[in-house]
Design an enzyme around this catalytic site. Structure first.
Site, short mmCIF file in Angstrom:
data_model
loop_
_atom_site.label_atom_id
_atom_site.label_comp_id
_atom_site.label_asym_id
_atom_site.label_seq_id
_atom_site.Cartn_x
_atom_site.Cartn_y
_atom_site.Cartn_z
N HIS A 115 0.40 1.09 3.05
CA HIS A 115 -1.04 0.81 2.62
C HIS A 115 -1.42 0.04 3.88
O HIS A 115 -0.90 -0.26 4.99
CB HIS A 115 -1.37 -0.02 1.47
CG HIS A 115 -0.76 -1.55 1.60
ND1 HIS A 115 0.47 -2.01 0.72
CD2 HIS A 115 -1.05 -2.54 2.37
CE1 HIS A 115 0.70 -3.10 1.03
NE2 HIS A 115 -0.16 -3.49 1.93
C1 T46 Z 1 1.00 -6.61 2.53
C2 T46 Z 1 2.50 -6.75 2.32
C3 T46 Z 1 3.08 -7.19 3.66
C4 T46 Z 1 -1.45 -9.56 -6.47
O1 T46 Z 1 -1.93 -9.57 -7.74
N1 T46 Z 1 -1.95 -10.67 -5.70
C5 T46 Z 1 -1.31 -10.82 -4.46
O2 T46 Z 1 -1.94 -11.73 -3.76
C6 T46 Z 1 -0.61 -9.69 -3.95
C7 T46 Z 1 -0.23 -9.76 -2.27
C8 T46 Z 1 -0.29 -8.71 -4.75
N2 T46 Z 1 -0.55 -8.68 -5.89
C9 T46 Z 1 -0.13 -7.66 -6.95
C10 T46 Z 1 -0.55 -6.19 -6.50
C11 T46 Z 1 0.51 -5.37 -7.01
O3 T46 Z 1 0.24 -5.04 -8.37
O4 T46 Z 1 1.38 -7.63 -6.66
C12 T46 Z 1 1.97 -6.49 -6.75
C13 T46 Z 1 2.81 -5.73 -5.75
O5 T46 Z 1 1.86 -5.83 -4.52
P1 T46 Z 1 2.12 -4.85 -3.45
O6 T46 Z 1 2.71 -3.52 -3.94
O7 T46 Z 1 0.75 -4.52 -2.77
O8 T46 Z 1 3.15 -5.46 -2.43
P2 T46 Z 1 3.80 -4.94 -1.11
O9 T46 Z 1 5.01 -5.70 -0.93
O10 T46 Z 1 3.59 -3.43 -1.02
O11 T46 Z 1 2.52 -5.60 0.00
C14 T46 Z 1 2.44 -6.82 0.15
C15 T46 Z 1 0.78 -7.09 -0.09
O12 T46 Z 1 0.28 -6.70 -1.16
C16 T46 Z 1 0.14 -6.48 1.09
O13 T46 Z 1 -1.03 -7.09 1.34
O14 T46 Z 1 0.51 -6.59 3.47
O15 T46 Z 1 2.82 -7.31 1.24
#
Ligand code: T46
Length: 402
Positions: free
Chosen positions: A289
């Protein structure tokens, strides 16, 4: 006033002289009108003249104490009227107090004084508007545009180079944290943000550039001052930087090391959120993303993680393999994270609260989003620094995202 005198002594003094002249003219007009044309109850010019002297002294005092000439060269008519009202009403009250203590009020025509201050208000506003136009037209235009650069000590050299590529002369530098540095590459560093606002006004700088600094970190005072001077912030951004996180190694290696980051001092954005990712197996990929607004600092206190960055044109991999290595990410970058070692920990400091809408999770949408801003991304292109960003609404949408 001290700052004004440092950066624009002659111009500042010219405004004081102008104000005194306006005050005298207002008094001549008021006394001529009232003493000559009405039934004055015996008031005379000679009686009246000591009041004028007191008025002049009060006028200079009020200018100095209330700093009513603050940024006069660049302020708009509205602010001019506001300062005029402030200046004249305080002067009026002070004069009344002085006359009261001298027990001399009754000896003077109050109507003339009132008339004089009314005329003075009109002359004050009018003459400031005209005089600043004259000064601006007399200004010898430099060949290149001049600017103040707002940045952090970490990015100051890069910032100067970027503006050099844009053929902009950096006349002053304002650093996020005041490090007591007086000059950098022969360019004066201004100590406070009040000074920065004053420099912009009195040196008649053309531009305000921000480099490597989230606009949220620009103090409200400076934002307000620039808005009032009708100067927009020009944002020149990079998309990522690897930074060194201060780390103290213990003399006894068995005791380990301590790394630390300090809010405003090390992070060029306000920290609104902190999160960390744990328990991920080796070769697992996360991310996929980009962010529209979020600035982040990534670091890996334990393990090894590859961060693949994609700006829509090329891909780069940064390996976070030690606690002292940080990766500063600006918005508009597609990222994927690959765990090179099981259980590696990824820590993130973010500038925004969690907002699902602020993510771009579809690669095609990211490419489309990025291409809209690509022109802005090239610092050599004239459009690199968007000039149409109003100070009050500087937004990442208008920032370069190369
Ligand atoms: C990034 C990379 C380095 C929340 O509810 N609150 C939060 O503050 C975050 C970060 C995530 N979430 C929820 C959203 C999703 O349902 O946690 C779940 C997993 O998040 P995501 O799939 O976006 O995780 P990554 O590892 O792909 O990405 C994360 C961060 O979201 C993103 O900002 O830059 O780490």
């Amino acid at each position: 006033m001290r700052i004004e005198l440092r950066y624009g002594k002659a111009k500042y003094i010219s405004f004081i002289i102008l104000d005194v002249l306006c005050l005298l003219l207002a008094n001549v007009l008021a006394s001529w009108l009232y003493l000559n044309h009405t039934e004055t109850g015996g008031y005379t010019y000679t009686q009246y003249s000591p009041v004028v002297l007191i008025m002049v002294v009060i006028d200079i005092l009020v200018t100095a104490l209330l700093n009513t000439l603050c940024r006069v060269l660049r302020r708009g008519t509205q602010r001019e009227i506001k300062e005029g009202i402030k200046h004249i009403s305080v002067s009026f009250v002070l004069l009344a107090v002085v006359l009261f203590f001298l027990r001399a009020g009754a000896a003077y025509s109050r109507v003339t004084v009132f008339l004089a201050y009314t005329f003075y208000f009109l002359f004050f506003v009018g003459s400031h508007i005209v005089w600043k136009r004259v000064l601006q037209s007399l200004r010898k235009r430099p060949e290149r545009k001049t600017a103040i650069l707002m940045t952090t000590d970490r990015f100051v050299d890069e910032g100067i180079d970027q503006l050099e590529k844009l053929h902009i002369d950096v006349k002053n530098i304002w650093l996020l944290k005041n490090l007591d540095i007086k000059t950098i590459k022969d360019i004066d560093v201004v100590g406070t943000y009040e000074e920065a606002a004053s420099v912009i006004c009195w040196k008649m700088l053309d531009k305000v550039y921000i480099y490597g600094l989230d606009h949220h970190m620009v103090p409200g005072y400076l934002l307000k001052a620039c808005r009032e001077m009708r100067l927009k912030f020009n944002l020149v951004d990079f998309n990522y930087r690897i930074i060194e996180i201060k780390t103290i190694e213990n003399k006894d290696p068995a005791m380990g090391a301590l790394s630390f980051l300090e809010g405003k001092r090390d992070i060029p954005f306000p920290i609104r959120r902190v999160y960390w990712i744990t328990k991920t197996e080796a070769e697992r990929r996360r991310g996929f993303h980009a962010h529209k607004l979020n600035c982040q600092l990534l670091f890996c206190p334990y393990g090894v993680i590859d961060i693949i960055l994609d700006d829509g044109q090329k891909r780069t991999t940064v390996t976070l393999d030690r606690p002292g290595k940080g990766l500063l990410l600006m918005p508009g970058l597609w990222r994927e994270m690959v765990w090179k070692q099981s259980d590696s920990v990824l820590c993130v400091l973010a500038s925004e609260y969690y907002e699902a809408k602020e993510y771009i999770r579809d690669y095609d949408e990211f490419i489309e989003y990025n291409s809209r801003y690509r022109d802005l991304a090239d610092p050599l292109k004239e459009s690199a620094a968007p000039e149409t960003v109003p100070a009050e609404s500087v937004s990442r949408e208008t920032v370069s995202v190369s």
